[in-house]
Enzyme design. Structure first.
Site, PDB file in Angstrom:
ATOM      1  CG  HIS A  24       1.920  -1.680   3.812  1.00 17.42           C
ATOM      2  ND1 HIS A  24       1.710  -2.723   4.758  1.00 17.42           N
ATOM      3  CD2 HIS A  24       2.294  -2.521   2.633  1.00 17.42           C
ATOM      4  CE1 HIS A  24       1.757  -3.810   4.119  1.00 17.42           C
ATOM      5  NE2 HIS A  24       2.069  -3.718   3.069  1.00 17.42           N
ATOM      6  CD  GLU A 124       3.099  -5.971  -2.910  1.00 14.11           C
ATOM      7  OE1 GLU A 124       3.980  -5.462  -3.636  1.00 14.11           O
ATOM      8  OE2 GLU A 124       3.715  -6.436  -1.817  1.00 14.11           O
TER       9      GLU A 124
END
Length: 235
Positions: A24, A124
């Site tokens: 990201h 994550e």
């Protein structure tokens, strides 16, 4: 099975898959933690959105992907359901600014854009830090109507816990599950928008546990909005 990096790869075997791995773009949590020394337990970092620098990184990455022609060959985009990853996915693979996320199905079909699928498995490292806890899917579905959330089983974040951080070996185990799932997908060329720890642990476990020859340079931490392309051949 072979795994190798390359700048431009095209399919030469029915058993070959091309994966474009993207971390990201920079989130506000990156700025607060790295530059302002904010505590990672801070609730103000909950499901962190992108920073102004992150938006610029998306613009630059989108331009490179358009110029390379990848948008014409990628069949599916898989994204973590955390906000920063979904904003990155929409910004890059819909060719739109993050603020303009309400993209119609007609726009997607008319421009032959790949579908975007949210998947919990590639999120994550979980637990303890609010920046890695996602908002409810009902909330995010309104904000990201062009993302398919049908693979997400729980509306609220049932996987994140506030008392302990997920162990790195457990992140690696998730990475193996994700890898196995990818091999069974019908698409041959897939983009994956995920996170630094998850991507790194996944690539490491593929080499350490499965013996896949991955170069050392592929095992380093991804920079924000960095793209690395790998090729997997299932045998």
């Amino acid at each position: 099975m072979d795994l190798c990096g390359a700048k431009t790869l095209r399919l030469s075997s029915p058993n070959l898959k091309i994966l474009h791995l993207v971390r990201h773009a920079q989130g506000i949590h990156n700025v607060e933690l790295e530059e302002h020394r904010e505590k990672p337990e801070s609730e103000k970092l909950f499901d962190a959105h992108l920073s102004p620098k992150g938006l610029q990184q998306i613009s630059e990455r989108r331009k490179k992907i358009h110029e390379s022609g990848l948008l014409n060959t990628i069949e599916l985009v898989i994204t973590s359901p955390l906000r920063r990853a979904m904003e990155t996915s929409i910004g890059i693979f819909r060719g739109q600014e993050v603020e303009d996320v309400n993209i119609s199905d007609d726009f997607t079909k008319a421009n032959n854009l790949p579908p975007i699928l949210a998947l919990e498995t590639c999120r994550e490292r979980m637990g303890l830090y609010p920046c890695d806890r996602r908002a409810s899917i009902s909330t995010r579905r309104t904000c990201f109507p062009d993302i398919d959330f049908t693979m997400i089983e729980s509306d609220e974040d049932a996987q994140w816990h506030d008392k302990e951080r997920e162990k790195l070996e457990d992140v690696a185990t998730r990475g193996l599950r994700f890898y196995t799932w990818l091999l069974e997908r019908p698409e041959k060329e897939i983009a994956i928008v995920s996170h630094g720890i998850f991507l790194q642990q996944t690539l490491r476990v593929l080499r350490e546990k499965l013996g896949i020859p991955i170069e050392d340079s592929h095992l380093t931490r991804f920079a924000n909005c960095e793209l690395r392309t790998i090729r997997i051949e299932k045998r």
